[in-house]
Design a protein around this motif. Structure first.
Motif, mmCIF file in Angstrom:
data_model
loop_
_atom_site.group_PDB
_atom_site.id
_atom_site.type_symbol
_atom_site.label_atom_id
_atom_site.label_comp_id
_atom_site.label_asym_id
_atom_site.label_seq_id
_atom_site.Cartn_x
_atom_site.Cartn_y
_atom_site.Cartn_z
ATOM 1 N N VAL A 4 -64.783 -61.567 66.300
ATOM 2 C CA VAL A 4 -65.147 -61.431 64.890
ATOM 3 C C VAL A 4 -64.312 -60.317 64.290
ATOM 4 N N THR A 5 -63.633 -60.618 63.193
ATOM 5 C CA THR A 5 -62.780 -59.639 62.520
ATOM 6 C C THR A 5 -63.190 -59.549 61.058
ATOM 7 N N GLN A 6 -63.446 -58.334 60.585
ATOM 8 C CA GLN A 6 -63.844 -58.146 59.197
ATOM 9 C C GLN A 6 -62.760 -57.411 58.430
ATOM 10 N N SER A 7 -62.600 -57.815 57.177
ATOM 11 C CA SER A 7 -61.638 -57.143 56.306
ATOM 12 C C SER A 7 -62.155 -57.114 54.870
ATOM 13 N N PRO A 78 -71.623 -54.921 41.436
ATOM 14 C CA PRO A 78 -72.305 -53.999 42.351
ATOM 15 C C PRO A 78 -72.761 -52.718 41.669
ATOM 16 N N LYS A 79 -73.792 -52.120 42.281
ATOM 17 C CA LYS A 79 -74.327 -50.837 41.831
ATOM 18 C C LYS A 79 -74.113 -49.809 42.942
ATOM 19 N N PRO A 80 -74.188 -48.519 42.603
ATOM 20 C CA PRO A 80 -73.990 -47.490 43.647
ATOM 21 C C PRO A 80 -74.904 -47.671 44.853
ATOM 22 N N GLU A 81 -76.113 -48.185 44.638
ATOM 23 C CA GLU A 81 -77.030 -48.362 45.768
ATOM 24 C C GLU A 81 -76.616 -49.491 46.711
ATOM 25 N N ASP A 82 -75.607 -50.244 46.360
ATOM 26 C CA ASP A 82 -75.056 -51.263 47.262
ATOM 27 C C ASP A 82 -74.071 -50.653 48.261
ATOM 28 N N SER A 83 -73.761 -49.375 48.099
ATOM 29 C CA SER A 83 -72.855 -48.688 49.020
ATOM 30 C C SER A 83 -73.476 -48.663 50.417
ATOM 31 N N ALA A 84 -72.736 -49.164 51.401
ATOM 32 C CA ALA A 84 -73.212 -49.265 52.786
ATOM 33 C C ALA A 84 -72.084 -49.877 53.605
ATOM 34 N N THR A 85 -72.300 -49.983 54.917
ATOM 35 C CA THR A 85 -71.403 -50.766 55.755
ATOM 36 C C THR A 85 -72.019 -52.137 55.953
ATOM 37 N N TYR A 86 -71.231 -53.180 55.736
ATOM 38 C CA TYR A 86 -71.713 -54.548 55.882
ATOM 39 C C TYR A 86 -71.125 -55.136 57.163
ATOM 40 N N LEU A 87 -72.022 -55.586 58.019
ATOM 41 C CA LEU A 87 -71.646 -56.108 59.331
ATOM 42 C C LEU A 87 -71.832 -57.611 59.387
ATOM 43 N N CYS A 88 -70.880 -58.253 60.019
ATOM 44 C CA CYS A 88 -70.948 -59.686 60.278
ATOM 45 C C CYS A 88 -71.103 -59.867 61.787
ATOM 46 N N ALA A 89 -71.911 -60.828 62.204
ATOM 47 C CA ALA A 89 -72.108 -61.099 63.632
ATOM 48 C C ALA A 89 -72.267 -62.587 63.843
ATOM 49 N N VAL A 90 -71.813 -63.057 65.010
ATOM 50 C CA VAL A 90 -71.952 -64.476 65.333
ATOM 51 C C VAL A 90 -72.777 -64.638 66.597
ATOM 52 N N GLN A 91 -73.480 -65.751 66.646
ATOM 53 C CA GLN A 91 -74.187 -66.139 67.853
ATOM 54 C C GLN A 91 -73.634 -67.479 68.292
ATOM 55 N N ALA A 92 -73.191 -67.547 69.541
ATOM 56 C CA ALA A 92 -72.689 -68.807 70.073
ATOM 57 C C ALA A 92 -73.782 -69.438 70.931
ATOM 58 N N THR A 93 -73.434 -69.889 72.104
ATOM 59 C CA THR A 93 -74.404 -70.616 72.919
ATOM 60 C C THR A 93 -75.432 -69.693 73.565
ATOM 61 N N THR A 98 -72.301 -61.125 68.638
ATOM 62 C CA THR A 98 -70.996 -60.472 68.701
ATOM 63 C C THR A 98 -70.668 -59.984 67.300
ATOM 64 N N PHE A 99 -70.476 -58.679 67.170
ATOM 65 C CA PHE A 99 -70.301 -58.063 65.860
ATOM 66 C C PHE A 99 -68.834 -57.852 65.527
ATOM 67 N N GLY A 100 -68.529 -57.871 64.229
ATOM 68 C CA GLY A 100 -67.264 -57.395 63.719
ATOM 69 C C GLY A 100 -67.338 -55.895 63.514
ATOM 70 N N GLY A 101 -66.205 -55.321 63.103
ATOM 71 C CA GLY A 101 -66.123 -53.874 62.935
ATOM 72 C C GLY A 101 -66.751 -53.359 61.651
ATOM 73 N N GLY A 102 -67.108 -54.267 60.754
ATOM 74 C CA GLY A 102 -67.772 -53.864 59.519
ATOM 75 C C GLY A 102 -66.817 -53.555 58.388
ATOM 76 N N THR A 103 -67.329 -53.648 57.164
ATOM 77 C CA THR A 103 -66.620 -53.209 55.961
ATOM 78 C C THR A 103 -67.454 -52.121 55.318
ATOM 79 N N ARG A 104 -66.821 -50.949 55.139
ATOM 80 C CA ARG A 104 -67.532 -49.829 54.491
ATOM 81 C C ARG A 104 -67.318 -49.932 52.999
ATOM 82 N N LYS B 42 -67.338 -50.924 67.310
ATOM 83 C CA LYS B 42 -68.237 -52.029 66.977
ATOM 84 C C LYS B 42 -69.583 -51.894 67.698
ATOM 85 N N VAL B 43 -70.590 -52.543 67.173
ATOM 86 C CA VAL B 43 -71.861 -52.691 67.875
ATOM 87 C C VAL B 43 -71.623 -53.652 69.048
ATOM 88 N N GLU B 44 -72.064 -53.233 70.254
ATOM 89 C CA GLU B 44 -71.814 -54.025 71.464
ATOM 90 C C GLU B 44 -73.124 -54.421 72.127
#
Lengths: 109, 113
Positions: A4-7, A78-93, A98-104, B42-44
């Motif tokens: 997972v790659t975040q940009s 967006p508003k200032p209160e939306d400031s955060a790190t947003y994480l993406c994660a996938v679930q396979a079988t 499995t997480f990406g590195g996040g977007t701050r 990353k979260v692991e």
């Protein structure tokens, strides 16, 4: 191996300036793609689950979309209160995420 | 709204010592997890636990790690002999069933000296 790659890694917006965050993934047998919000010193807070290409979910100023290779988190006015790190994660079988590195995201008033 | 609770919020331990991190998952949840996040990384995934046994573990989860659900409410992670590289934020998560999202606690920051 699931990947997972975040940009971008970081994004600075003015209040009201809409934009999108990207999550690209490589996984065998996607069972779900998850978006989380993480504030400093806190755990990930669940936002959305997407299961199949073409699916969309919305919550207030956020909308998540999914294709076969990537997901986008669109943030509208967006508003200032939306400031955060947003994480993406996938679930396979398996049951693990499995997480990406996040977007701050920083939203300035 | 129900939440996952973790204690302590910060644990400082000497290298080589044992440490136990504690979690109270959401009460009716059946699946339990531990993840870690080294500063700036990353979260692991570490381990998943269902029906009183480990269902999956990562390569990180070696013989120094163990998990336990000693009663109906707590879920613990033990590191037997801590190393400097174990310093990280450790997150506990739980979910109702395999089709529901995982909900995370606010973590325990583990500092190994």
């Amino acid at each position: 191996e699931d990947q997972v790659t975040q940009s971008p890694e970081a994004l600075r917006l003015q209040e009201g300036e809409s934009s999108s965050l990207n999550c690209s993934y490589t996984v065998s047998g996607l069972r779900g793609l998850f978006w989380y919000r993480q504030d400093p010193g806190k755990g990930p807070e669940f936002l959305f689950t997407l299961y199949s290409a073409g699916e969309e979910k919305e919550k207030e100023r956020l909308k998540a979309t999914l294709t076969k290779k990537e997901s986008f988190l669109h943030i509208t006015a967006p508003k200032p209160e939306d400031s955060a790190t947003y994480l993406c994660a996938v679930q396979a079988t398996s049951n693990m995420l499995t997480f990406g590195g996040g977007t701050r995201l920083m939203v300035k008033p | 709204e129900p939440e996952v609770t973790q204690t302590p919020s910060h644990q400082v331990t000497q290298m080589g010592q044992e440490v136990i991190l504690r979690c109270v998952p959401i009460s009716n949840h059946l699946y339990f997890y531990w993840y870690r996040q080294i500063l700036g990384q990353k979260v692991e995934f570490l381990v998943s636990f269902y029906n009183n046994e480990i269902s999956e573990k990562s390569e990180i989860f070696d013989d120094q790690f163990s998990v336990e659900r000693p009663d109906g409410s707590n879920f613990t992670l033990k590191i037997r002999s801590t190393k400097l590289e174990d310093s990280a934020m450790y997150f506990c998560a739980s979910r109702l069933d395999s089709n529901q999202p995982q909900h995370f606690g606010d973590g325990t920051r583990l500092s190994i000296l």
